[in-house]
Design a protein around this motif. Structure first.
Motif, PDB file in Angstrom:
ATOM      1  N   LYS A  47       0.833  -1.199   0.000  1.00  0.00           N
ATOM      2  CA  LYS A  47       0.000   0.000   0.000  1.00  0.00           C
ATOM      3  C   LYS A  47       0.868   1.249   0.000  1.00  0.00           C
ATOM      4  CE  LYS A  47      -2.453   0.872   3.789  1.00  0.00           C
ATOM      5  NZ  LYS A  47      -3.548   1.012   4.772  1.00  0.00           N
TER       6      LYS A  47
ATOM      7  N   SER B 189      -1.086   3.250 -10.820  1.00  0.00           N
ATOM      8  CA  SER B 189      -2.015   2.338 -10.144  1.00  0.00           C
ATOM      9  C   SER B 189      -2.605   1.308 -11.109  1.00  0.00           C
ATOM     10  CB  SER B 189      -3.127   3.119  -9.448  1.00  0.00           C
ATOM     11  OG  SER B 189      -3.894   3.824 -10.384  1.00  0.00           O
TER      12      SER B 189
ATOM     13  N   GLU C 217      -2.162  -1.052  -3.326  1.00  0.00           N
ATOM     14  CA  GLU C 217      -3.293  -0.178  -3.023  1.00  0.00           C
ATOM     15  C   GLU C 217      -2.757   1.254  -2.944  1.00  0.00           C
ATOM     16  OE1 GLU C 217      -6.594   0.405   0.514  1.00  0.00           O
ATOM     17  OE2 GLU C 217      -5.066  -1.133   0.689  1.00  0.00           O
TER      18      GLU C 217
END
Length: 100
Positions: free
Chosen positions: A40, A67, A74
């Motif tokens: 993340k 992304s 994430e």
């Protein structure tokens, strides 16, 4: 002379213990598997601050592409009013790094 054999129950207990050990092992990189180390990324920035200008440009131009290319990570974008921008990275081994 009598020979001694282990009862089947004992063999089942040993097998169950080995199965439990296999299930508790954390995933590792190796042959046939790859565990991505970063799980993340959190981007914090101020919308009015001049120090956040470069981060806002990155978020507007390249963050969406990043992304999409890395769906295993994430990506979170959060405003952080009146503060310097920071990037926090969270890893699969529980570690965390923060860069200003």
């Amino acid at each position: 002379m009598a020979t001694f054999r282990l009862p089947n129950v004992l063999n089942d207990v040993i097998r169950a213990h080995q199965d439990q050990f296999v299930r508790t092992v954390k995933p590792k990189n190796g042959v046939g598997a790859f565990v991505f180390p970063c799980r993340k990324l959190v981007f914090n920035y101020c919308e009015r601050s001049g120090s956040s200008k470069t981060m806002m440009e990155y978020l507007q131009k390249q963050a969406v592409q990043f992304s999409q290319e890395n769906p295993q990570i994430e990506v979170i974008v959060q405003p952080r009013p009146s503060r310097h921008p920071i990037i926090r990275a969270f890893y699969t081994n529980g570690q965390q790094k923060t860069k200003c």
